[in-house]
Structure formats: structure tokens, C-alpha cells
Design a protein around this motif. Structure first.
Motif, short mmCIF file in Angstrom:
data_model
loop_
_atom_site.label_atom_id
_atom_site.label_comp_id
_atom_site.label_asym_id
_atom_site.label_seq_id
_atom_site.Cartn_x
_atom_site.Cartn_y
_atom_site.Cartn_z
N SER A 8 35.84 34.98 36.89
CA SER A 8 37.07 35.73 36.64
C SER A 8 37.36 36.66 37.81
O SER A 8 36.48 36.95 38.62
CB SER A 8 36.94 36.56 35.35
OG SER A 8 35.98 37.60 35.52
N ALA A 9 38.60 37.10 37.87
CA ALA A 9 39.01 38.08 38.87
C ALA A 9 40.01 39.05 38.26
O ALA A 9 40.88 38.64 37.49
CB ALA A 9 39.63 37.39 40.09
N VAL A 10 39.85 40.31 38.60
CA VAL A 10 40.83 41.35 38.27
C VAL A 10 41.29 41.94 39.60
O VAL A 10 40.50 42.56 40.32
CB VAL A 10 40.24 42.45 37.38
CG1 VAL A 10 41.28 43.53 37.11
CG2 VAL A 10 39.74 41.86 36.06
N VAL A 11 42.55 41.73 39.94
CA VAL A 11 43.11 42.25 41.18
C VAL A 11 43.98 43.46 40.83
O VAL A 11 45.03 43.32 40.20
CB VAL A 11 43.92 41.18 41.91
CG1 VAL A 11 44.54 41.75 43.19
CG2 VAL A 11 43.04 39.98 42.24
N ASP A 12 43.52 44.63 41.22
CA ASP A 12 44.19 45.90 40.92
C ASP A 12 45.00 46.33 42.12
O ASP A 12 44.44 46.80 43.13
CB ASP A 12 43.14 46.96 40.57
CG ASP A 12 43.75 48.28 40.14
OD1 ASP A 12 44.96 48.48 40.36
OD2 ASP A 12 43.02 49.13 39.60
N PRO A 13 46.32 46.19 42.10
CA PRO A 13 47.13 46.51 43.27
C PRO A 13 47.13 47.99 43.60
O PRO A 13 47.28 48.37 44.77
CB PRO A 13 48.53 46.02 42.89
CG PRO A 13 48.54 46.03 41.40
CD PRO A 13 47.15 45.71 40.97
N ALA A 14 46.97 48.85 42.60
CA ALA A 14 47.00 50.29 42.86
C ALA A 14 45.75 50.74 43.62
O ALA A 14 45.83 51.49 44.59
CB ALA A 14 47.12 51.06 41.54
N ALA A 15 44.59 50.27 43.20
CA ALA A 15 43.33 50.65 43.84
C ALA A 15 43.00 49.77 45.03
O ALA A 15 42.16 50.13 45.86
CB ALA A 15 42.19 50.61 42.83
N GLY A 16 43.64 48.60 45.11
CA GLY A 16 43.33 47.68 46.20
C GLY A 16 42.00 46.99 46.04
O GLY A 16 41.43 46.50 47.02
N THR A 17 41.49 46.91 44.81
CA THR A 17 40.17 46.34 44.58
C THR A 17 40.27 44.95 43.95
O THR A 17 41.25 44.61 43.30
CB THR A 17 39.33 47.23 43.65
OG1 THR A 17 40.01 47.39 42.40
CG2 THR A 17 39.10 48.59 44.28
N VAL A 18 39.21 44.18 44.16
CA VAL A 18 39.05 42.87 43.53
C VAL A 18 37.72 42.89 42.81
O VAL A 18 36.67 43.07 43.43
CB VAL A 18 39.08 41.73 44.56
CG1 VAL A 18 38.83 40.39 43.88
CG2 VAL A 18 40.39 41.72 45.32
N THR A 19 37.75 42.72 41.48
CA THR A 19 36.53 42.70 40.68
C THR A 19 36.33 41.30 40.14
O THR A 19 37.21 40.74 39.49
CB THR A 19 36.61 43.69 39.50
OG1 THR A 19 36.77 45.02 40.03
CG2 THR A 19 35.35 43.65 38.65
N VAL A 20 35.18 40.71 40.45
CA VAL A 20 34.88 39.35 40.01
C VAL A 20 33.68 39.36 39.07
O VAL A 20 32.77 40.18 39.21
CB VAL A 20 34.62 38.41 41.21
CG1 VAL A 20 35.87 38.25 42.05
CG2 VAL A 20 33.46 38.90 42.06
N GLY A 21 33.70 38.44 38.11
CA GLY A 21 32.56 38.24 37.22
C GLY A 21 32.30 36.75 37.10
O GLY A 21 33.24 35.95 37.14
N TRP A 22 31.02 36.37 36.98
CA TRP A 22 30.75 34.94 36.92
C TRP A 22 29.41 34.62 36.27
O TRP A 22 28.49 35.42 36.26
CB TRP A 22 30.80 34.32 38.32
CG TRP A 22 29.62 34.64 39.21
CD1 TRP A 22 28.51 33.86 39.45
CD2 TRP A 22 29.45 35.81 40.02
NE1 TRP A 22 27.67 34.48 40.34
CE2 TRP A 22 28.22 35.68 40.70
CE3 TRP A 22 30.22 36.96 40.22
CZ2 TRP A 22 27.74 36.66 41.57
CZ3 TRP A 22 29.72 37.94 41.08
CH2 TRP A 22 28.51 37.78 41.74
N VAL A 23 29.36 33.43 35.71
CA VAL A 23 28.14 32.80 35.22
C VAL A 23 28.27 31.32 35.56
O VAL A 23 29.26 30.69 35.21
CB VAL A 23 27.96 32.98 33.69
CG1 VAL A 23 26.79 32.12 33.19
CG2 VAL A 23 27.72 34.43 33.33
N GLY A 24 27.29 30.76 36.24
CA GLY A 24 27.35 29.36 36.63
C GLY A 24 27.72 29.19 38.09
O GLY A 24 27.45 30.07 38.92
N ASP A 25 28.38 28.07 38.42
CA ASP A 25 28.66 27.79 39.83
C ASP A 25 30.14 27.63 40.16
O ASP A 25 30.48 27.09 41.21
CB ASP A 25 27.89 26.55 40.29
CG ASP A 25 28.33 25.27 39.59
OD1 ASP A 25 29.14 25.36 38.63
OD2 ASP A 25 27.87 24.19 39.98
N SER A 26 31.03 28.08 39.28
CA SER A 26 32.43 28.22 39.70
C SER A 26 32.52 29.46 40.59
O SER A 26 31.80 30.43 40.37
CB SER A 26 33.35 28.34 38.49
OG SER A 26 33.37 27.14 37.75
#
Length: 478
Positions: free
Chosen positions: A320-338
Motif C-alpha cells: 500500500s501507499a499513502v501519499v500526503d501532499p501537505a507533508a510531502g511524505t510517502v508511507t508504504v506498507g507491505w507483506v509479501g513480494d509486491s
């Protein structure tokens, strides 16, 4: 013997090719001329793959664009790893065991909760060890065809005869029978989505899917070798006038594990649940990391809930990805090999980089120092998973990481049907220049490239552009 160097901030060891310290995330110094400070050490180390594309060096020519290229810096320390036990979280724990349907070239999973304890090498993305099979070479025996269920056996035989087969093709899709009880691939009878004669999955409307919003786009295709698309994607965008998180983009990509039953259902349920919960949490003002942890927990519970028993548990990967335009951050979460990638949008943007590290046998062998990356990827076990989402996964070792890239650029979420052909972040960037300017067209192009390269697996690509005005500043170091 491996040459390593020491981080001046935390004294952690770093491999010679590393740009960032795995321990504290700070940029590593370079010697005059760009050569890193090295010393001999007899402890095997491996470069941090999540930052593998973030190399520094001169960019462009002359004075314009010169100097070191900015890399991706973890924004707030080590990522979290929420642990979720899914043992027993099935729809009917007492149901009789059912054999999994035949795998279609899919990746085998490691053992379930009953397997012995396992481990992994140094991994800066986790805080607790996983409970999996020991990481010895795996061998996946081909599962037998699914036995007809009680419900399926009670369905009367289709009235169509062998002479009615094959059914006519519908548009550009694979052949689809007018009688849903007749197999699209042979004159057999269908039960629970599989043919009871040949064992193949039946085609669905998900064979080619495209999603387009103003902020992101995605395309998913079944590829050329599979008979069904077991990938899934979901995109949610918080409204631009939202008081807490205007314009935040939440996206999820899941890849069904073909050696598990109903893997297409697993990926769909997991992707939809994950993206919906992510957006809900963000709208309520949750921090992206907390929102990601909650979404992954709920998604894991959702896919576990569709299992009929631990011996017949649908399973999938998750990114998954959460792209926060205000903070300019990219938060990713994952399980597996995607995977999640940052694709650089220009010479003054953060360098293209892989943001995730695979939960796979090959990656574990590399991190333990047992095999080189080339040796591990040549193994027939290279894509065997050591972590996934499903009722038989045991405790979920969910990885979460946040970076603050300097824009412009694009966040790419994809299944291994794409990255198998373009594993390096820079190769993905070079393959589709300017992907962020036309994300829908870029997603289509990535699918087309994977198909032309062989299309051996389902292929999914979701792109989230990060325009220059939304790219965050480089994370400040304490």
C-alpha cells in the motif's frame, strides 16, 4: 570477505555500495572523488535494497543540475511492525480439509502456523522476527485438483453436450461459456470457480481492469500465461476540501498466491478492505503510519475470514501507499513480494528507488549472507514467499516505512508480473519517461511492456504522481 564502512552517526556497519545507513537512515559520507571509505570485515553484509536506486553522482552537464543527487531519507526513524495473529480466524474452523486447486505457475508459500520457527537476516524494516518455516531450500509439490464440494456435487449436470463446446468468444476477452456450469477451457463442469475435469480457473470480468482518478491511475491484466487475473488493486482519494487530509491518495495492490484456493477472491477482498480502511483512517486524522498499520490488520483479518479451514485458506500479498501532499511524505506498507517504487521525475528530484524489501526465500538468503543475489534469483525457490496474508499465515509481520522524497516523481505499486522484467527502479524510470505526467497512459505502457516481455504472470501497476509543488523537503536530521 566483504568491504564495509561505518556510519559516523550511529556506528552501524554499512555495505560499500550503500548511500544511506540502514540503522539511522542518514546519508553516508563519501571520500574525495566519490569513493566510499571502506574497511575489511569478515561479517557478510548486503546493501539495503529499499534504497538500492538512490545512488549519488553528477547529474547533467556544466553548472546546471550538477552536484550530488538527493536520495530518499526515512522521515521518522525505523518503521513499525504490527503483529496480527490470524490462527483460527476462519469462517468455519471445523470444516473438512480441502485440497488446493492446481497452481498455475504461481509462487509456493512456506509452511503455515504448524511449521517450525524460522528467521531472517538483518532487516531494517522489521522489529520482531517472523514465525515461518526455517529458511532452507523449499520445494513446492504440485497440489492436486480441488475435490468437488458438497454444494458442487448437488448441482445437476449441465444440459449442454460436448458438441456445444467450445463456447463462443466474447469480444477480446477469453472464451466465456453461455452456460456458467460449463468450463471455458474443456467440456468439464464448473464448481466453485474451477473446472472439475481440467482444474482450471474460469475467466472473469477482472481479466483486464483499468482505474483512473484525477490523482492516480492503475491497470491490471491477467497476462499471457494465466487463465485468470489473481491480482487486484484499489485506489481511494480523500476529497480536496477535506479539513484533515485534503488530496491524500491511498492505494493498494495485492497479488493472489496461485497455490492457494480462491486466490483471486483473496486479492480482491484484501485490496478493497485495505484501501477503504486507509482512506477512512486518514479522513479521521490518523497519522499515515498508524492508518497503514490499522488497514493492514483489518485487511489481514478480512482475507482470513473467507477461509473455510486452515487447510484451504485463500492467500495474497499486500503493498500500500499513502501519499500526503501537505507533508510531502510517502508511507508504504507491505507483506509479501509486491513492491513500491519511487520513480524520479528529474535530475533535481530524489533518485529512483525501491521502497520495499521482498518477503521471499531469495531475499532472506541474501540478507543472511548465505547466497549472493544472483545465486538466490537463479534458484527455483527464488519467489517462494515467507510471509503473506491469509488464515494460514500465522502472525503477520507487517512492514511500514515512510520517506520524504524531493519531487517531482511518481510512486509505483506493482505485482511481480511487472517487476520480474524490470526489477531495478532506474530501469522502470527509463522504460516510461515522464510517467507522472500521464499516469493512466504510463500504467498501460507498463502492462504492455510486461506482455511483450513474456507476460508470464498477472500484471498490475498503480501510479501516483507527485508534482513538483507537492514534493517534500529533504527530511531534517537530528
Amino acid at each position: 570477505m566483504t568491504t564495509v564502512r561505518t556510519c559516523p552517526a550511529c556506528s552501524d556497519r554499512a555495505a560499500a555500495g550503500d548511500v544511506f545507513c540502514e540503522g539511522c537512515g542518514r546519508p553516508l559520507p563519501e571520500q574525495e572523488g566519490g569513493a566510499p571509505v571502506e574497511r575489511a570485515d569478515d561479517v557478510p553484509t548486503a546493501p539495503q535494497q529499499s534504497m538500492s536506486g538512490a545512488t549519488r553522482g553528477p547529474v547533467g552537464g556544466g553548472d546546471a543540475g550538477g552536484g550530488p543527487r538527493p536520495g530518499l531519507v526515512p522521515a521518522d526513524g525505523g518503521p513499525t511492525a504490527p503483529q496480527v495473529s490470524l490462527n483460527g480466524a476462519v469462517r468455519d474452523p471445523g470444516a473438512a480439509s480441502q485440497a488446493a486447486p492446481p497452481a498455475e505457475g504461481g509462487r509456493p508459500r512456506g509452511g503455515g502456523p504448524a511449521a517450525g520457527p524460522g528467521g531472517r537476516g538483518a532487516d531494517s524494516f522489521t522489529t520482531q522476527p517472523i514465525r515461518r518455516d526455517s529458511l532452507r531450500p523449499l520445494s513446492a509439490a504440485a497440489p492436486s485438483a480441488a475435490a468437488p464440494s458438497a454444494a458442487a456435487s448437488s448441482v445437476p449436470a449441465p444440459s449442454a453436450t460436448v458438441s456445444d463446446w467450445p463456447p463462443p468468444a466474447v469480444g477480446s476477452s477469453p472464451v466465456q461459456p453461455t452456460n456458467p456450469e460449463m468450463c471455458a477451457w474443456c467440456p468439464g463442469r464448473v464448481g466453485d470457480g474451477y473446472c472439475e475435469k481440467c482444474g482450471f480457473l474460469q475467466p472473469t470480468g477482472r481479466d483486464h481492469v483499468e482505474v483512473r482518478t484525477d490523482e492516480a491511475a492503475g491497470v491490471s491484466d491477467r497476462g499471457l500465461r494465466h487463465r485468470r487475473n489473481e491480482d487486484a488493486m484499489a485506489i481511494r482519494v480523500v476529497a480536496a476540501d477535506d479539513p484533515r487530509a485534503p488530496g491524500t491518495v491511498c492505494a493498494v495492490v495485492c497479488d493472489g498466491v496461485s497455490s492457494s484456493p480462491r486466490s483471486d477472491e483473496a486479492s480482491r477482498v484484501t485490496a478493497e478492505t485495505g484501501a477503504t480502511v486507509l482512506a477512512e483512517q486518514i479522513r479521521r486524522g490518523a497519522d499515515p503510519r498508524e492508518a497503514t498499520a490499522t488497514a493492514m490488520t483489518r485487511a489481514a483479518e478480512a482475507v482470513a475470514g473467507i477461509a473455510e479451514s486452515l487447510d484451504s485458506a485463500p492467500a495474497c500479498t499486500f503493498v500500500s501507499a499513502v501519499v500526503d501532499p501537505a507533508a510531502g511524505t510517502v508511507t508504504v506498507g507491505w507483506v509479501g513480494d509486491s513492491r513500491a517504487y519511487w520513480l524520479s521525475g528529474g535530475p533535481r528530484s530524489s533518485a529512483s528507488a525501491l521502497l520495499t524489501r521482498d518477503d521471499s526465500w531469495s531475499e532472506a538468503m541474501v540478507q543472511m549472507g548465505a547466497l549472493s543475489r544472483e545465486e538466490a534469483m537463479r534458484s527455483s525457490n527464488a519467489h517462494a514467499l515467507i510471509a503473506w496474508m491469509g488464515a494460514d499465515s500465522g502472525e503477520i509481520d507487517a512492514h511500514i516505512s515512510t520517506v520524504t522524497p524531493i519531487g517531482p516523481g511518481t510512486v509505483l505499486l506493482c505485482s511481480d508480473g511487472l517487476w520480474n522484467y524490470y526489477p531495478e527502479a532506474q530501469s522502470l524510470t527509463d522504460a516510461v519517461p515522464g510517467a507522472g505526467a500521464r499516469p493512466h497512459e504510463a500504467a498501460r505502457t507498463y502492462i504492455s511492456l510486461a506482455l511483450r516481455a513474456g507476460g508470464k504472470d498477472n500484471i498490475t501497476a498503480v501510479l501516483i504522481p507527485v508534482p513538483a509543488e507537492r514534493g517534500g523537503p529533504r527530511a531534517e536530521q537530528d
